[in-house]
Structures are given as structure tokens and as C-alpha cells.
Motif scaffolding. Structure first.
Motif, mmCIF file in Angstrom:
data_model
loop_
_atom_site.group_PDB
_atom_site.id
_atom_site.type_symbol
_atom_site.label_atom_id
_atom_site.label_comp_id
_atom_site.label_asym_id
_atom_site.label_seq_id
_atom_site.Cartn_x
_atom_site.Cartn_y
_atom_site.Cartn_z
ATOM 1 N N ASP A 222 52.604 18.476 43.961
ATOM 2 C CA ASP A 222 52.984 19.823 44.416
ATOM 3 C C ASP A 222 52.119 20.905 43.765
ATOM 4 N N PHE A 223 50.896 20.533 43.393
ATOM 5 C CA PHE A 223 49.920 21.422 42.766
ATOM 6 C C PHE A 223 50.230 21.723 41.302
ATOM 7 N N THR A 224 51.219 21.060 40.699
ATOM 8 C CA THR A 224 51.520 21.269 39.293
ATOM 9 C C THR A 224 50.973 20.108 38.465
ATOM 10 N N THR A 225 50.784 20.344 37.166
ATOM 11 C CA THR A 225 50.258 19.307 36.271
ATOM 12 C C THR A 225 51.175 18.083 36.185
ATOM 13 N N PRO A 226 52.491 18.260 35.996
ATOM 14 C CA PRO A 226 53.346 17.069 35.935
ATOM 15 C C PRO A 226 53.287 16.226 37.203
ATOM 16 N N SER A 227 53.211 16.870 38.364
ATOM 17 C CA SER A 227 53.179 16.094 39.612
ATOM 18 C C SER A 227 51.896 15.282 39.708
ATOM 19 N N GLY A 228 50.791 15.805 39.186
ATOM 20 C CA GLY A 228 49.547 15.048 39.172
ATOM 21 C C GLY A 228 49.645 13.820 38.290
ATOM 22 N N GLY A 229 50.329 13.958 37.151
ATOM 23 C CA GLY A 229 50.533 12.811 36.269
ATOM 24 C C GLY A 229 51.391 11.746 36.909
ATOM 25 N N HIS A 230 52.489 12.150 37.545
ATOM 26 C CA HIS A 230 53.383 11.188 38.214
ATOM 27 C C HIS A 230 52.648 10.471 39.346
ATOM 28 N N ALA A 231 51.863 11.219 40.126
ATOM 29 C CA ALA A 231 51.153 10.621 41.255
ATOM 30 C C ALA A 231 50.095 9.634 40.773
ATOM 31 N N ALA A 232 49.381 9.985 39.697
ATOM 32 C CA ALA A 232 48.367 9.076 39.170
ATOM 33 C C ALA A 232 49.005 7.783 38.650
ATOM 34 N N ALA A 233 50.137 7.901 37.962
ATOM 35 C CA ALA A 233 50.833 6.706 37.476
ATOM 36 C C ALA A 233 51.292 5.828 38.638
ATOM 37 N N TRP A 234 51.761 6.462 39.698
ATOM 38 C CA TRP A 234 52.192 5.730 40.901
ATOM 39 C C TRP A 234 51.006 4.979 41.507
ATOM 40 N N LEU A 235 49.867 5.631 41.577
ATOM 41 C CA LEU A 235 48.675 4.996 42.145
ATOM 42 C C LEU A 235 48.207 3.813 41.285
ATOM 43 N N LEU A 236 48.188 3.993 39.972
ATOM 44 C CA LEU A 236 47.739 2.917 39.088
ATOM 45 C C LEU A 236 48.647 1.699 39.194
ATOM 46 N N ASP A 237 49.920 1.942 39.411
ATOM 47 C CA ASP A 237 50.870 0.834 39.541
ATOM 48 C C ASP A 237 50.639 0.058 40.828
ATOM 49 N N ARG A 238 50.229 0.752 41.895
ATOM 50 C CA ARG A 238 50.091 0.111 43.204
ATOM 51 C C ARG A 238 48.647 -0.263 43.544
ATOM 52 N N VAL A 239 47.695 0.394 42.907
ATOM 53 C CA VAL A 239 46.278 0.117 43.190
ATOM 54 C C VAL A 239 45.567 -0.094 41.847
ATOM 55 N N PRO A 240 45.771 -1.220 41.220
ATOM 56 C CA PRO A 240 45.215 -1.429 39.873
ATOM 57 C C PRO A 240 43.690 -1.385 39.831
ATOM 58 N N ALA A 253 44.883 17.498 38.631
ATOM 59 C CA ALA A 253 43.883 16.625 38.022
ATOM 60 C C ALA A 253 44.073 16.540 36.512
ATOM 61 N N ALA A 254 44.474 17.649 35.878
ATOM 62 C CA ALA A 254 44.742 17.622 34.441
ATOM 63 C C ALA A 254 45.876 16.650 34.131
ATOM 64 N N GLY A 255 46.910 16.642 34.964
ATOM 65 C CA GLY A 255 47.998 15.684 34.794
ATOM 66 C C GLY A 255 47.534 14.260 35.029
ATOM 67 N N ALA A 256 46.654 14.077 36.016
ATOM 68 C CA ALA A 256 46.123 12.740 36.295
ATOM 69 C C ALA A 256 45.302 12.219 35.120
ATOM 70 N N LEU A 257 44.502 13.072 34.487
ATOM 71 C CA LEU A 257 43.726 12.663 33.321
ATOM 72 C C LEU A 257 44.636 12.197 32.188
ATOM 73 N N VAL A 274 37.654 13.800 40.337
ATOM 74 C CA VAL A 274 37.183 15.093 40.840
ATOM 75 C C VAL A 274 38.398 15.936 41.193
ATOM 76 N N GLY A 275 38.416 17.184 40.737
ATOM 77 C CA GLY A 275 39.496 18.103 41.075
ATOM 78 C C GLY A 275 39.077 19.079 42.165
ATOM 79 N N PHE A 276 39.866 20.149 42.298
ATOM 80 C CA PHE A 276 39.567 21.176 43.314
ATOM 81 C C PHE A 276 40.057 22.513 42.773
ATOM 82 N N ASP A 277 39.218 23.516 42.810
ATOM 83 C CA ASP A 277 39.496 24.914 42.445
ATOM 84 C C ASP A 277 38.422 25.472 41.524
ATOM 85 N N ASP A 278 37.971 24.673 40.538
ATOM 86 C CA ASP A 278 37.171 25.163 39.420
ATOM 87 C C ASP A 278 37.925 26.259 38.687
#
Length: 327
Positions: A222-240, A253-257, A274-278
Motif C-alpha cells: 500500500d506504498f508504506t514501508t511495512p507493506s513492502g516488508g510483508h510483501a517481500a517476505a510473502w514472495l520469498l516464501d513462495r518464490v525461493p 522498497a525500503a521495507g523489502a530490503l 529497484v524502487g520507484f520515486d527517487d
């Protein structure tokens, strides 16, 4: 007697000059930086075609002679916390101040719809700049039904003139950069599906992946840092085997890192990001974030220009990949 040929349009000038219609609009306004070569091409095409710029006549009560309101569809707390919003408003304010027009900033709250609508449509302001419009928000419904001039930052969910950045092409640049870095399993963390900007970035990602013969892999935030972290963890679990990640905002992206670091995945050795905004934070993440730069202050100036000059088409500003250590 044969009909007289119709006068050339901005679109025809753009085709003759070999540039986009947005570039022609930027040359005509002179308020946004354009390369010298593009400017020369546009003026050559204007001379060849005999293009004459027609300014739309201002309707009664519509001249920009008083304050302009910036209506932000975020809470006051989030608006002041959001660097994107602050930068965009600064660009709009600077452009308007050169014309002696003050900018009033307001937030769109559902509890004050009646009084806000009354203020904005009763002659208190000469026009409204809309930031983050929500399609079914009662203020959007009431304002689009009124005669008050509206201009939106970003492609709006309802019909109104707007200026935007090229979100699709920015996503394409991000995916192609990851592919050139040798990444094979590239996922994206997209923004909210009801956000036009997020939808365009997701569409650009899908098109670039399909053009490369790769299967899109999508998670949402949802464009927030925590949501990026949750989404990245979800991806790593399903796409190792994930080794590339395009994230639709730098905050996500900061949350994903953070999530990648917690999972023991090295960036960029194991996963390139890669993020988006700079946004300013992109230079301070660990590692520093490769991202797609959007010209935020120029976008703010451009929506102000749209309000001052009603003859402009809906211009789209280019985006640019900024390479740092995360890829």
C-alpha cells in the motif's frame, strides 16, 4: 467550395517533430525544462505546419485571478510526512507564485464534505489542484459536477484534465535493467490496485516481462514501508529462487530490503532491487537503492501550468532510471 483544411493540432506537431505531445506542450508553456534539440525540432515542426497556438477562452468566473486550492486526498499527518506530496506542492506553489497566484492547501476529509464543497465552488478559489483523487470520494463527485476548474496530479480515476509521469515506461526501464543484470526470476511489489499510478507501473512491469518471455510474479502493498516488508517476505516464501525485485515505491522498497536482510538474502548478490520515486530515502537505504526517478517538482509546476493555460493537452513527463548499489 471545398472545406478548408482543419488547423494542425499539438498531436500533429509532435508527430512531425518526432517527439511526444507532452514534449510539445512543455515547449509551448516554457515552464518545464526541455532539451535544446527537442525544442528546435518542435519549433521547426510548428513553422512547417503553420501551427498557431489557440488559448482556450476563459469562461465567466473561471479566470485565475484569486487563490488556487490544492486538495490532497490524504490525512494531514500523512501529507506532511509524505515527501512526494511536499515536493509536488512546492513545484506548484513556485509556478503559481510567479503569476502572483497564492496556493491554499487543504485535505479531503469525509466529515467536512459539505463545507469544503461550498468553499471551493462558491468563488473562494479560482481553481483546484487535485492530488490523489479517489473515484467514489464524495468530494470528487461533487467537484466534478461543479463548474470549478480542476487539474489532477497523476492520471485521475475520473474524467478531468491532468498531468502525469510515464509510470509504464519507468517500470519497463526497471525490468530491463534487472534483465541486463542477468536476473531471471523477477517479481514486483505493486501498489494498491485502485491507484492509477500503481496500475500503470504494474502494467509496465507485466508488458516488459512478457516481452522478455518471463512469467510475471506479483505481490501487493500500500506504498508504506511495512507493506513492502510483508510483501517481500510473502514472495520469498513462495518464490525461493527470486533474484530480482521491482518495487512500485521507494518506501515499500525500503521495507523489502529489511525483509531480504532478515531472510539472509544479500542485495544485490542474491536479489537485485529497484524502487520507484527517487525519494530522498533512496540514497540512505542499505545498500543505496537503484530507483526510477520521477520529476515531482516539475509535475507540480505542470499541473499549475495546466490551470493557467487551459489549451494544453494532458502532458506526461518522462521518468529516468537512477542506478545505485542495490543492483
Amino acid at each position: 467550395m471545398p472545406d478548408e483544411p482543419s488547423p494542425p493540432t499539438v498531436t500533429e506537431v509532435a508527430a512531425a517533430a518526432g517527439v511526444s505531445a507532452a514534449t510539445v506542450s512543455r515547449v509551448l508553456t516554457g515552464r518545464v525544462r526541455v532539451s535544446t534539440s527537442a525544442r528546435v525540432q518542435v519549433h521547426d515542426a510548428i513553422n512547417r505546419l503553420g501551427y498557431v497556438r489557440h488559448r482556450a477562452p476563459r469562461q465567466a468566473g473561471q479566470a485565475v485571478t484569486g487563490p488556487v486550492a490544492a486538495l490532497v486526498f490524504e490525512s494531514t499527518a500523512r501529507m506532511f510526512h509524505d515527501n512526494f506530496c511536499a515536493r509536488l506542492l512546492a513545484g506548484a506553489e513556485e509556478a503559481l507564485s510567479r503569476e502572483g497566484v497564492p496556493l491554499v492547501t487543504m485535505t479531503a476529509t469525509r466529515g467536512t464534505v459539505a463545507t469544503t464543497t461550498q468553499f471551493l465552488t462558491s468563488g473562494g478559489v479560482s481553481g483546484v489542484l487535485v492530488l490523489g483523487a479517489e473515484a467514489k470520494h464524495p468530494l470528487v463527485v461533487s467537484l466534478t459536477a461543479s463548474l470549478v476548474p480542476l487539474r489532477a496530479a497523476g492520471r485521475p480515476p475520473v474524467e478531468m484534465p491532468f498531468a502525469d509521469v510515464d509510470n509504464r515506461d519507468g517500470a519497463r526501464q526497471a525490468v530491463e535493467h534487472l534483465l541486463l543484470r542477468g536476473r531471471r526470476t523477477i517479481a514486483t511489489i505493486a501498489g494498491p490496485p485502485d491507484s492509477p499510478a500503481a496500475a500503470d507501473r504494474l502494467d509496465g512491469y507485466r508488458r516488459a516481462m512478457e516481452a522478455a518471455g518471463r512469467q510475471p510474479i506479483v505481490a501487493y502493498g500500500d506504498f508504506t514501508t511495512p507493506s513492502g516488508g510483508h510483501a517481500a517476505a510473502w514472495l520469498l516464501d513462495r518464490v525461493p529462487r527470486l533474484d530480482g525485485l521491482f518495487v512500485a515505491s521507494d518506501a515499500m522498497a525500503a521495507g523489502a530490503l529489511q525483509a531480504l536482510r532478515k531472510a539472509g538474502r544479500r542485495v544485490p548478490a542474491d536479489v537485485a532491487v529497484v524502487g520507484f520515486d527517487d525519494a530522498p530515502l533512496a540514497g540512505f537505504t542499505t545498500p543505496a537503492l537503484t530507483t526510477v526517478r520521477q520529476p515531482v517538482e516539475e509535475l507540480g509546476a505542470l499541473i499549475a501550468a495546466l490551470l493557467l493555460d487551459r489549451s494544453l493537452d494532458n502532458p506526461v513527463l518522462p521518468t529516468e532510471l537512477v542506478v545505485r548499489a542495490s543492483t
